[in-house]
Design a protein around this motif. Structure first.
Motif, PDB file in Angstrom:
ATOM      1  N   LEU A  48       0.829  -1.208   0.000  1.00  0.00           N
ATOM      2  CA  LEU A  48       0.000   0.000   0.000  1.00  0.00           C
ATOM      3  C   LEU A  48       0.866   1.261   0.000  1.00  0.00           C
ATOM      4  O   LEU A  48       0.397   2.339  -0.361  1.00  0.00           O
ATOM      5  CB  LEU A  48      -0.923   0.004   1.217  1.00  0.00           C
ATOM      6  N   VAL A  49       2.121   1.122   0.389  1.00  0.00           N
ATOM      7  CA  VAL A  49       3.065   2.242   0.298  1.00  0.00           C
ATOM      8  C   VAL A  49       3.169   2.708  -1.149  1.00  0.00           C
ATOM      9  O   VAL A  49       3.059   3.913  -1.454  1.00  0.00           O
ATOM     10  CB  VAL A  49       4.455   1.836   0.844  1.00  0.00           C
ATOM     11  N   SER A  50       3.372   1.764  -2.061  1.00  0.00           N
ATOM     12  CA  SER A  50       3.473   2.106  -3.489  1.00  0.00           C
ATOM     13  C   SER A  50       2.141   2.596  -4.034  1.00  0.00           C
ATOM     14  O   SER A  50       2.089   3.552  -4.822  1.00  0.00           O
ATOM     15  CB  SER A  50       3.949   0.889  -4.295  1.00  0.00           C
ATOM     16  N   VAL A  51       1.051   1.934  -3.614  1.00  0.00           N
ATOM     17  CA  VAL A  51      -0.267   2.327  -4.102  1.00  0.00           C
ATOM     18  C   VAL A  51      -0.576   3.771  -3.701  1.00  0.00           C
ATOM     19  O   VAL A  51      -1.003   4.587  -4.532  1.00  0.00           O
ATOM     20  CB  VAL A  51      -1.353   1.376  -3.557  1.00  0.00           C
ATOM     21  N   ALA A  52      -0.345   4.101  -2.433  1.00  0.00           N
ATOM     22  CA  ALA A  52      -0.627   5.456  -1.944  1.00  0.00           C
ATOM     23  C   ALA A  52       0.208   6.490  -2.680  1.00  0.00           C
ATOM     24  O   ALA A  52      -0.267   7.590  -2.992  1.00  0.00           O
ATOM     25  CB  ALA A  52      -0.357   5.536  -0.437  1.00  0.00           C
ATOM     26  N   PHE A  53       1.445   6.128  -2.998  1.00  0.00           N
ATOM     27  CA  PHE A  53       2.355   7.076  -3.636  1.00  0.00           C
ATOM     28  C   PHE A  53       1.964   7.322  -5.090  1.00  0.00           C
ATOM     29  O   PHE A  53       1.815   8.468  -5.523  1.00  0.00           O
ATOM     30  CB  PHE A  53       3.788   6.549  -3.535  1.00  0.00           C
ATOM     31  N   TYR A  54       1.762   6.256  -5.857  1.00  0.00           N
ATOM     32  CA  TYR A  54       1.537   6.422  -7.289  1.00  0.00           C
ATOM     33  C   TYR A  54       0.120   6.862  -7.628  1.00  0.00           C
ATOM     34  O   TYR A  54      -0.102   7.566  -8.619  1.00  0.00           O
ATOM     35  CB  TYR A  54       1.891   5.131  -8.035  1.00  0.00           C
ATOM     36  N   ILE A  55      -0.846   6.472  -6.820  1.00  0.00           N
ATOM     37  CA  ILE A  55      -2.217   6.891  -7.112  1.00  0.00           C
ATOM     38  C   ILE A  55      -2.376   8.386  -6.895  1.00  0.00           C
ATOM     39  O   ILE A  55      -3.258   9.027  -7.482  1.00  0.00           O
ATOM     40  CB  ILE A  55      -3.230   6.106  -6.235  1.00  0.00           C
ATOM     41  N   ALA A  56      -1.480   8.964  -6.092  1.00  0.00           N
ATOM     42  CA  ALA A  56      -1.550  10.406  -5.836  1.00  0.00           C
ATOM     43  C   ALA A  56      -1.307  11.211  -7.109  1.00  0.00           C
ATOM     44  O   ALA A  56      -1.841  12.321  -7.257  1.00  0.00           O
ATOM     45  CB  ALA A  56      -0.535  10.804  -4.760  1.00  0.00           C
ATOM     46  N   TYR A  57      -0.515  10.679  -8.021  1.00  0.00           N
ATOM     47  CA  TYR A  57      -0.269  11.389  -9.281  1.00  0.00           C
ATOM     48  C   TYR A  57      -1.566  11.546 -10.072  1.00  0.00           C
ATOM     49  O   TYR A  57      -1.849  12.611 -10.644  1.00  0.00           O
ATOM     50  CB  TYR A  57       0.760  10.630 -10.120  1.00  0.00           C
ATOM     51  N   THR A  58      -2.354  10.483 -10.109  1.00  0.00           N
ATOM     52  CA  THR A  58      -3.624  10.544 -10.829  1.00  0.00           C
ATOM     53  C   THR A  58      -4.604  11.469 -10.113  1.00  0.00           C
ATOM     54  O   THR A  58      -5.266  12.301 -10.744  1.00  0.00           O
ATOM     55  CB  THR A  58      -4.239   9.137 -10.963  1.00  0.00           C
ATOM     56  N   VAL A  59      -4.703  11.318  -8.803  1.00  0.00           N
ATOM     57  CA  VAL A  59      -5.604  12.185  -8.025  1.00  0.00           C
ATOM     58  C   VAL A  59      -5.195  13.646  -8.180  1.00  0.00           C
ATOM     59  O   VAL A  59      -6.038  14.530  -8.365  1.00  0.00           O
ATOM     60  CB  VAL A  59      -5.592  11.772  -6.541  1.00  0.00           C
ATOM     61  N   GLY A  60      -3.887  13.909  -8.136  1.00  0.00           N
ATOM     62  CA  GLY A  60      -3.397  15.280  -8.294  1.00  0.00           C
ATOM     63  C   GLY A  60      -3.771  15.877  -9.639  1.00  0.00           C
ATOM     64  O   GLY A  60      -4.158  17.051  -9.735  1.00  0.00           O
ATOM     65  N   SER A  61      -3.667  15.077 -10.689  1.00  0.00           N
ATOM     66  CA  SER A  61      -4.023  15.561 -12.019  1.00  0.00           C
ATOM     67  C   SER A  61      -5.514  15.847 -12.125  1.00  0.00           C
ATOM     68  O   SER A  61      -5.928  16.813 -12.771  1.00  0.00           O
ATOM     69  CB  SER A  61      -3.614  14.525 -13.073  1.00  0.00           C
ATOM     70  N   ILE A  62      -6.334  15.011 -11.483  1.00  0.00           N
ATOM     71  CA  ILE A  62      -7.781  15.236 -11.499  1.00  0.00           C
ATOM     72  C   ILE A  62      -8.127  16.520 -10.750  1.00  0.00           C
ATOM     73  O   ILE A  62      -8.937  17.337 -11.218  1.00  0.00           O
ATOM     74  CB  ILE A  62      -8.514  14.034 -10.883  1.00  0.00           C
ATOM     75  N   ILE A  63      -7.493  16.724  -9.592  1.00  0.00           N
ATOM     76  CA  ILE A  63      -7.715  17.959  -8.832  1.00  0.00           C
ATOM     77  C   ILE A  63      -7.307  19.168  -9.665  1.00  0.00           C
ATOM     78  O   ILE A  63      -7.999  20.195  -9.701  1.00  0.00           O
ATOM     79  CB  ILE A  63      -6.927  17.923  -7.504  1.00  0.00           C
ATOM     80  N   TYR A  64      -6.188  19.037 -10.363  1.00  0.00           N
ATOM     81  CA  TYR A  64      -5.678  20.114 -11.224  1.00  0.00           C
ATOM     82  C   TYR A  64      -6.733  20.487 -12.274  1.00  0.00           C
ATOM     83  O   TYR A  64      -7.032  21.669 -12.495  1.00  0.00           O
ATOM     84  CB  TYR A  64      -4.390  19.649 -11.891  1.00  0.00           C
ATOM     85  N   VAL A 118       2.838  13.960  -0.122  1.00  0.00           N
ATOM     86  CA  VAL A 118       4.136  14.234  -0.747  1.00  0.00           C
ATOM     87  C   VAL A 118       4.025  14.037  -2.263  1.00  0.00           C
ATOM     88  O   VAL A 118       4.456  14.886  -3.058  1.00  0.00           O
ATOM     89  CB  VAL A 118       5.234  13.319  -0.173  1.00  0.00           C
ATOM     90  N   ALA A 119       3.442  12.918  -2.684  1.00  0.00           N
ATOM     91  CA  ALA A 119       3.306  12.623  -4.112  1.00  0.00           C
ATOM     92  C   ALA A 119       2.286  13.536  -4.784  1.00  0.00           C
ATOM     93  O   ALA A 119       2.403  13.829  -5.982  1.00  0.00           O
ATOM     94  CB  ALA A 119       2.917  11.156  -4.320  1.00  0.00           C
ATOM     95  N   LEU A 120       1.301  14.003  -4.027  1.00  0.00           N
ATOM     96  CA  LEU A 120       0.336  14.961  -4.561  1.00  0.00           C
ATOM     97  C   LEU A 120       1.068  16.241  -4.982  1.00  0.00           C
ATOM     98  O   LEU A 120       0.788  16.816  -6.044  1.00  0.00           O
ATOM     99  CB  LEU A 120      -0.714  15.276  -3.494  1.00  0.00           C
ATOM    100  N   GLY A 121       2.013  16.664  -4.154  1.00  0.00           N
ATOM    101  CA  GLY A 121       2.845  17.811  -4.515  1.00  0.00           C
ATOM    102  C   GLY A 121       3.709  17.518  -5.722  1.00  0.00           C
ATOM    103  O   GLY A 121       3.898  18.380  -6.600  1.00  0.00           O
ATOM    104  N   PHE A 122       4.222  16.292  -5.780  1.00  0.00           N
ATOM    105  CA  PHE A 122       5.038  15.891  -6.935  1.00  0.00           C
ATOM    106  C   PHE A 122       4.231  15.959  -8.230  1.00  0.00           C
ATOM    107  O   PHE A 122       4.759  16.276  -9.296  1.00  0.00           O
ATOM    108  CB  PHE A 122       5.567  14.466  -6.746  1.00  0.00           C
ATOM    109  N   SER A 123       2.932  15.630  -8.151  1.00  0.00           N
ATOM    110  CA  SER A 123       2.077  15.664  -9.335  1.00  0.00           C
ATOM    111  C   SER A 123       2.051  17.060  -9.942  1.00  0.00           C
ATOM    112  O   SER A 123       2.205  17.221 -11.161  1.00  0.00           O
ATOM    113  CB  SER A 123       0.661  15.212  -8.964  1.00  0.00           C
ATOM    114  N   LEU A 124       1.870  18.080  -9.109  1.00  0.00           N
ATOM    115  CA  LEU A 124       1.880  19.455  -9.599  1.00  0.00           C
ATOM    116  C   LEU A 124       3.270  19.846 -10.090  1.00  0.00           C
ATOM    117  O   LEU A 124       3.416  20.489 -11.140  1.00  0.00           O
ATOM    118  CB  LEU A 124       1.423  20.402  -8.493  1.00  0.00           C
ATOM    119  N   GLN A 125       4.303  19.421  -9.348  1.00  0.00           N
ATOM    120  CA  GLN A 125       5.666  19.738  -9.771  1.00  0.00           C
ATOM    121  C   GLN A 125       5.971  19.161 -11.147  1.00  0.00           C
ATOM    122  O   GLN A 125       6.578  19.820 -12.007  1.00  0.00           O
ATOM    123  CB  GLN A 125       6.666  19.198  -8.753  1.00  0.00           C
TER     124      GLN A 125
END
Length: 482
Positions: A48-64, A118-125
């Motif tokens: 779930l460490v990997s799941v939480a990290f990588y799914i944040a990229y998709t969630v971040g893009s949707i929020i964007y 952390v990964a949510l921030g990476f998504s925007l970056q």
């Protein structure tokens, strides 16, 4: 445009964020066993460490996208590229703060929440930094600058786990080292301070808020379009990014399971997990080797110097891999022969002539060859074949990204967000190969990788025609210093 030079004063502080992405992503591999023991998790739960990290990229893009729709203007175009980077770093810093109460409360969900933010921030970056790296110089060398930034990212993946492991364990640890969840909070708090420091430095830097090379990009024959999704190079590129990240991650994530079925010729028994780890390290180092090689043209127009650097850069990166593993006290004797395989990479890089579409086609074809060799050979040859996939994946991200956002003009940041969303392919394709392996065996399951590379080769061919129709070409004209 031909006389435009790469702005290194702006580019160098930008790539700091690329280093952070690699540093944190690779360090997750250290957190997984720590959390597994500390929270008494199953193997599946620890992932779930990997799941939480990588799914944040998709969630971040949707929020964007939702924010852009709400304000009726692309978010980055409104706040500026430099502000977007600083905001992304601040979000990531906020995520690291959660590690402190999570460690004190012994809370696994709170730890996952910290990683997610952390990964949510990476998504925007990533939405900001990838097109910005392309924009800080001539468009014809944009993919090379993105390749160089990727090489810095891989430097982070190489040293990140070592630094985090040392911060948590103190020194090279044996399997029975006492792992305390309390030891996790300090290194991540330090990382949060680093995020904020870089955010401040970027705000004070000369990075442009609205790069002219993005704002003034000419859109194709029908004039400007109303959305990034109206561009076929982006739509096909989104699937290409999904597949590329998928094949890159799945090749490595399934390699330990494959190697544990092979007899080590030196010991006469099956490879152990400890003996597998240097080969996984070599796979990720292969991406650094390839990216340092592919970035040569971003440094100089001098053809003679480029020829020299094409041989120096990859072996310098290979030397970093050897040094890191020497420090880790791994046996280096199996790896010296890999230096010969690197020659194939150098030849392919020279054949591409800096054209991202041609490079994508050549490297995808070599990815197919390497994967097929791995499927139909045995022992160390098959291991090296699968490991060399890292060499041929190394420049695919910058090639796909450059091709996908070319011609998008004011929709570039929106298109970048769509591409970042597709990073989720890393988890899905890996899962798919795992399912396939249950039916056909782990070695034959790499047919998934062959199919992935086949689509990437198709995209290289198809997007060349699309961009040519839009008047966009990456072939260099023989003039001036070229």
């Amino acid at each position: 445009m031909e006389t435009q030079k790469t702005n290194w004063a702006q580019f160098i502080p930008l790539v700091t964020v690329f280093f952070f992405w690699g540093f944190v992503a690779a360090s997750n591999d250290i957190l997984i066993p720590v959390f597994k023991k500390a929270f008494d998790l199953t193997q599946g739960q620890s992932q779930l460490v990997s799941v939480a990290f990588y799914i944040a990229y998709t969630v971040g893009s949707i929020i964007y996208m939702l924010i852009s729709l709400a304000i009726r203007k692309d978010l980055v175009n409104k706040i500026g590229y430099k502000n977007g980077l600083a905001l992304g770093l601040a979000i990531s810093a906020l995520g690291t703060l959660l590690f402190y109460p999570a460690a004190n409360l012994q809370s696994f969900p709170l730890m996952l929440s910290g990683l997610f933010i952390v990964a949510l921030g990476f998504s925007l970056q990533q939405t900001v930094a990838n097109p910005l790296a392309i924009a800080l110089g001539p468009i014809k060398t944009g993919s090379q600058r993105l390749t160089l930034a990727g090489g810095i990212n891989n430097l982070g993946t190489t040293i990140g786990p070592l630094i985090v492991s040392f911060a948590i364990f103190g020194s090279a640890a044996s399997e029975n080292t006492n792992m305390s969840i309390e030891s996790v909070k300090i290194p991540y708090l330090v990382l949060g301070v680093a995020f904020l420091a870089v955010a401040i430095l970027l705000k004070l830097s000369s990075l442009p808020e609205h790069p002219a090379t993005i704002e003034e990009t000419v859109t194709e024959e029908g004039g400007a379009k109303t959305s990034a999704l109206k561009y076929p190079q982006l739509l096909l590129g989104m699937l290409a990014i999904f597949i590329y990240v998928g094949v890159e991650v799945s090749t490595a994530s399934n390699l330990p399971a494959y190697m544990e079925t092979i007899v080590n010729s030196q010991t006469g028994v099956l490879y152990t997990l400890q003996e597998v780890s240097p080969f996984i390290s070599l796979y990720w180092a292969s991406l650094m080797i390839g990216r340092w090689t592919g970035a040569v043209e971003a440094f100089t127009d001098n053809m003679s110097l480029q020829k020299i650097l094409r041989f120096v850069a990859p072996y310098l990166a290979f030397g970093v891999f050897l040094l890191v593993n020497a420090v880790a006290k791994h046996d280096l004797s199996p790896f010296y022969v890999y230096g010969l395989i690197i020659l194939v990479l150098i030849g392919a890089d020279m054949a591409s002539k800096g054209n991202p579409a041609r490079m994508l086609l050549i490297f995808s074809a070599l990815g197919i060859v390497a994967t097929v060799i791995g499927m139909f050979t045995d022992g160390i040859i098959s291991i090296y074949a699968f490991t060399s996939v890292g060499l041929f994946c190394s420049t695919l991200w910058p090639c796909i990204f450059t091709l996908a956002v070319s011609g998008l003009g004011k929709h570039t940041s929106q298109g970048s967000s769509f591409l970042i969303m597709m990073i989720m392919g890393g988890g899905i394709v890996s899962w798919l190969q795992g399912v396939v392996s249950e039916s056909v065996g782990i070695q034959n399951s790499y047919i998934v990788g062959v199919l992935c590379f086949a689509y990437l080769a198709f995209y290289a061919w198809r997007v060349s025609g699309i961009l040519k129709n839009q008047g966009i070409s990456f072939d260099k004209k023989i003039s001036g210093g070229h």
